[in-house]
Design a protein around this motif. Structure first.
Motif, PDB file in Angstrom:
ATOM      1  N   ALA A  59      22.646  80.907  80.320  1.00 41.53           N
ATOM      2  CA  ALA A  59      21.966  80.635  79.057  1.00 41.53           C
ATOM      3  C   ALA A  59      20.454  80.534  79.279  1.00 41.53           C
ATOM      4  O   ALA A  59      19.665  80.987  78.442  1.00 41.53           O
ATOM      5  CB  ALA A  59      22.511  79.361  78.431  1.00 41.53           C
ATOM      6  N   ASP A  60      20.044  79.952  80.394  1.00 45.57           N
ATOM      7  CA  ASP A  60      18.610  79.833  80.687  1.00 45.57           C
ATOM      8  C   ASP A  60      17.981  81.206  80.905  1.00 45.57           C
ATOM      9  O   ASP A  60      16.852  81.470  80.456  1.00 45.57           O
ATOM     10  CB  ASP A  60      18.392  78.961  81.929  1.00 45.57           C
ATOM     11  CG  ASP A  60      18.662  77.492  81.657  1.00 45.57           C
ATOM     12  OD1 ASP A  60      18.679  77.098  80.468  1.00 45.57           O
ATOM     13  OD2 ASP A  60      18.882  76.741  82.625  1.00 45.57           O
ATOM     14  N   ALA A 120      19.084  84.036  79.649  1.00 47.49           N
ATOM     15  CA  ALA A 120      19.063  84.696  78.341  1.00 47.49           C
ATOM     16  C   ALA A 120      17.874  84.216  77.512  1.00 47.49           C
ATOM     17  O   ALA A 120      17.199  85.017  76.853  1.00 47.49           O
ATOM     18  CB  ALA A 120      20.373  84.436  77.602  1.00 47.49           C
ATOM     19  N   MET A 121      17.602  82.920  77.563  1.00 48.38           N
ATOM     20  CA  MET A 121      16.482  82.377  76.799  1.00 48.38           C
ATOM     21  C   MET A 121      15.149  82.882  77.339  1.00 48.38           C
ATOM     22  O   MET A 121      14.227  83.180  76.572  1.00 48.38           O
ATOM     23  CB  MET A 121      16.516  80.854  76.831  1.00 48.38           C
ATOM     24  CG  MET A 121      15.388  80.179  76.042  1.00 48.38           C
ATOM     25  SD  MET A 121      15.379  80.649  74.294  1.00 48.38           S
ATOM     26  CE  MET A 121      16.802  79.723  73.726  1.00 48.38           C
ATOM     27  N   TYR A 175      14.731  86.287  76.007  1.00 49.38           N
ATOM     28  CA  TYR A 175      14.401  86.184  74.579  1.00 49.38           C
ATOM     29  C   TYR A 175      12.906  85.902  74.394  1.00 49.38           C
ATOM     30  O   TYR A 175      12.248  86.538  73.558  1.00 49.38           O
ATOM     31  CB  TYR A 175      15.240  85.074  73.947  1.00 49.38           C
ATOM     32  CG  TYR A 175      14.822  84.708  72.538  1.00 49.38           C
ATOM     33  CD1 TYR A 175      15.389  85.346  71.444  1.00 49.38           C
ATOM     34  CD2 TYR A 175      13.851  83.728  72.304  1.00 49.38           C
ATOM     35  CE1 TYR A 175      14.993  85.029  70.152  1.00 49.38           C
ATOM     36  CE2 TYR A 175      13.456  83.407  71.026  1.00 49.38           C
ATOM     37  CZ  TYR A 175      14.029  84.057  69.948  1.00 49.38           C
ATOM     38  OH  TYR A 175      13.634  83.744  68.674  1.00 49.38           O
ATOM     39  N   ARG A 176      12.373  84.980  75.154  1.00 51.11           N
ATOM     40  CA  ARG A 176      10.952  84.619  75.005  1.00 51.11           C
ATOM     41  C   ARG A 176      10.050  85.813  75.313  1.00 51.11           C
ATOM     42  O   ARG A 176       9.049  86.048  74.625  1.00 51.11           O
ATOM     43  CB  ARG A 176      10.615  83.447  75.921  1.00 51.11           C
ATOM     44  CG  ARG A 176      11.294  82.140  75.523  1.00 51.11           C
ATOM     45  CD  ARG A 176      10.675  80.959  76.263  1.00 51.11           C
ATOM     46  NE  ARG A 176      11.373  79.720  75.998  1.00 51.11           N
ATOM     47  CZ  ARG A 176      12.244  79.147  76.828  1.00 51.11           C
ATOM     48  NH1 ARG A 176      12.500  79.726  77.999  1.00 51.11           N
ATOM     49  NH2 ARG A 176      12.849  78.019  76.508  1.00 51.11           N
ATOM     50  N   HIS A 202      10.363  88.206  72.404  1.00 53.23           N
ATOM     51  CA  HIS A 202       9.890  87.648  71.133  1.00 53.23           C
ATOM     52  C   HIS A 202       8.370  87.568  71.070  1.00 53.23           C
ATOM     53  O   HIS A 202       7.776  87.700  69.995  1.00 53.23           O
ATOM     54  CB  HIS A 202      10.490  86.255  70.926  1.00 53.23           C
ATOM     55  CG  HIS A 202      10.187  85.653  69.593  1.00 53.23           C
ATOM     56  ND1 HIS A 202       9.133  84.782  69.386  1.00 53.23           N
ATOM     57  CD2 HIS A 202      10.793  85.798  68.394  1.00 53.23           C
ATOM     58  CE1 HIS A 202       9.107  84.428  68.123  1.00 53.23           C
ATOM     59  NE2 HIS A 202      10.101  85.015  67.491  1.00 53.23           N
ATOM     60  N   TYR A 219      18.312  91.831  70.286  1.00 55.34           N
ATOM     61  CA  TYR A 219      19.067  90.665  69.819  1.00 55.34           C
ATOM     62  C   TYR A 219      20.507  91.055  69.478  1.00 55.34           C
ATOM     63  O   TYR A 219      21.461  90.353  69.843  1.00 55.34           O
ATOM     64  CB  TYR A 219      18.382  90.056  68.597  1.00 55.34           C
ATOM     65  CG  TYR A 219      18.829  88.650  68.271  1.00 55.34           C
ATOM     66  CD1 TYR A 219      18.030  87.556  68.610  1.00 55.34           C
ATOM     67  CD2 TYR A 219      20.023  88.403  67.613  1.00 55.34           C
ATOM     68  CE1 TYR A 219      18.415  86.261  68.298  1.00 55.34           C
ATOM     69  CE2 TYR A 219      20.431  87.119  67.305  1.00 55.34           C
ATOM     70  CZ  TYR A 219      19.625  86.051  67.646  1.00 55.34           C
ATOM     71  OH  TYR A 219      20.032  84.763  67.346  1.00 55.34           O
ATOM     72  N   LEU A 271      24.826  81.584  74.420  1.00 57.10           N
ATOM     73  CA  LEU A 271      23.477  82.101  74.633  1.00 57.10           C
ATOM     74  C   LEU A 271      22.426  81.137  74.069  1.00 57.10           C
ATOM     75  O   LEU A 271      21.335  80.993  74.634  1.00 57.10           O
ATOM     76  CB  LEU A 271      23.315  83.470  73.957  1.00 57.10           C
ATOM     77  CG  LEU A 271      24.128  84.625  74.530  1.00 57.10           C
ATOM     78  CD1 LEU A 271      23.872  85.891  73.720  1.00 57.10           C
ATOM     79  CD2 LEU A 271      23.816  84.872  75.999  1.00 57.10           C
ATOM     80  N   ASN A 272      22.769  80.511  72.938  1.00 59.88           N
ATOM     81  CA  ASN A 272      21.885  79.527  72.298  1.00 59.88           C
ATOM     82  C   ASN A 272      20.515  80.096  71.959  1.00 59.88           C
ATOM     83  O   ASN A 272      19.485  79.406  72.075  1.00 59.88           O
ATOM     84  CB  ASN A 272      21.743  78.289  73.205  1.00 59.88           C
ATOM     85  CG  ASN A 272      21.212  77.078  72.437  1.00 59.88           C
ATOM     86  OD1 ASN A 272      21.473  76.945  71.246  1.00 59.88           O
ATOM     87  ND2 ASN A 272      20.484  76.210  73.118  1.00 59.88           N
ATOM     88  N   LEU A 273      20.513  81.368  71.544  1.00 57.59           N
ATOM     89  CA  LEU A 273      19.241  81.984  71.130  1.00 57.59           C
ATOM     90  C   LEU A 273      18.889  81.507  69.724  1.00 57.59           C
ATOM     91  O   LEU A 273      19.766  81.347  68.883  1.00 57.59           O
ATOM     92  CB  LEU A 273      19.368  83.513  71.147  1.00 57.59           C
ATOM     93  CG  LEU A 273      19.738  84.154  72.476  1.00 57.59           C
ATOM     94  CD1 LEU A 273      19.790  85.679  72.326  1.00 57.59           C
ATOM     95  CD2 LEU A 273      18.773  83.770  73.579  1.00 57.59           C
ATOM     96  N   PRO A 274      17.615  81.299  69.439  1.00 55.82           N
ATOM     97  CA  PRO A 274      17.224  80.889  68.087  1.00 55.82           C
ATOM     98  C   PRO A 274      17.650  81.939  67.075  1.00 55.82           C
ATOM     99  O   PRO A 274      17.634  83.141  67.364  1.00 55.82           O
ATOM    100  CB  PRO A 274      15.690  80.804  68.167  1.00 55.82           C
ATOM    101  CG  PRO A 274      15.404  80.612  69.624  1.00 55.82           C
ATOM    102  CD  PRO A 274      16.465  81.385  70.355  1.00 55.82           C
TER     103      PRO A 274
END
Length: 265
Positions: free
Chosen positions: A64-65, A67-68, A71-72, A75, A90, A259-262
């Motif tokens: 998850a870390d 993946a984040m 994402y950053r 993004h 996404y 994943l806990n993506l925003p």
């Protein structure tokens, strides 16, 4: 001489060549396939299996870390700009699709399906004029007939769905990802940018491996994982089993929570 290709890629190319010669024999263009008695390269076959084996130390599963962190980077770059392929990134992360499958979506492939009293925002992976089935020698990115499927999207991706969905528009949703050459693939541009932005990125296929491992480790039935990933068709029973949208939607939300993506806005 080393070609730089993996054993799996070399094996696939040889199978294509064998099919071409067999077709030539069938159409009476050749008397026989000159490679029909070629002995099987057992060493290469074994090396291919070893290369494909997943272990604790050799896999592409993302935490998850990780993946984040990806994402950053997608993004917001150093100039504060979102990557032009952010929506595509996404969607692939959330659904575990192959990059060619999701990059070649048309606007009409963003659909809404009703099942009972519920409505599901979905993407439909289907063949069309610029995206065919590789197993039939067509170019464009779908691997086989089982690749055609409907995938419900997680709630966090509904804004992306709303941005691209147009029932009567048959144009590509991501035209910038269209192959520029006969050897290109849908999504090559995004894959290249991700390699540049994230040097240690395991590749776009890692989203697929992550989803499969995460769902199976979360006790999601194998059949539901097969429906989401398009890996059905391995047993006679699959001919009688319909895709289950509610169960698929629950599984997709399990993966989204991992994943806990925003959520996209």
């Amino acid at each position: 001489m080393e070609s730089g290709l993996s054993h799996a890629s070399v094996g696939k190319e040889f199978r294509y060549l064998n099919s071409v010669f067999n077709a030539a024999v069938k159409q009476q263009l050749l008397g026989e396939n000159p490679f029909r008695n070629l002995p099987r390269d057992r060493r290469s076959a074994m090396q291919q299996k070893l290369d494909a084996r997943k272990t604790v130390d050799a896999n592409k599963v993302l935490s998850a870390d990780q993946a984040m962190a990806i994402y950053r980077r997608m993004h917001c770059d150093k100039r504060g700009h979102r990557d032009v392929g952010f929506d595509l990134f996404y969607l692939q992360a959330a659904t575990g699709t192959r990059i060619q499958e999701v990059a070649g979506l048309r606007r009409c492939d963003f659909t809404e399906r009703r099942y009972g009293n519920d409505t599901y925002k979905c993407i439909e992976i289907v063949r069309w004029s610029k995206r065919g089935l590789g197993v039939m020698g067509e170019r464009g990115g779908l691997k086989n007939p089982q690749s055609e499927r409907i995938i419900p999207l997680p709630r966090g991706a509904e804004a992306i769905w709303a941005k691209h969905a147009e029932p009567n528009n048959r144009l590509p949703a991501f035209p910038e990802e269209q192959p520029k050459s006969i050897r290109g693939h849908w999504g090559d541009n995004l894959a290249r940018r991700m390699r540049d932005k994230i040097p240690d990125f395991a590749g776009t296929h890692s989203w697929r491996e992550t989803l499969i491992n995460n769902l199976l480790n979360s006790s999601v039935p194998v059949r539901i994982v097969e429906m989401i990933t398009g890996k059905t068709g391995n047993t006679p029973l699959s001919q009688y089993t319909s895709d289950d949208l509610p169960s698929m939607a629950k599984a997709i939300e399990i993966h989204a929570n991992y994943l806990n993506l925003p959520p996209c806005l």
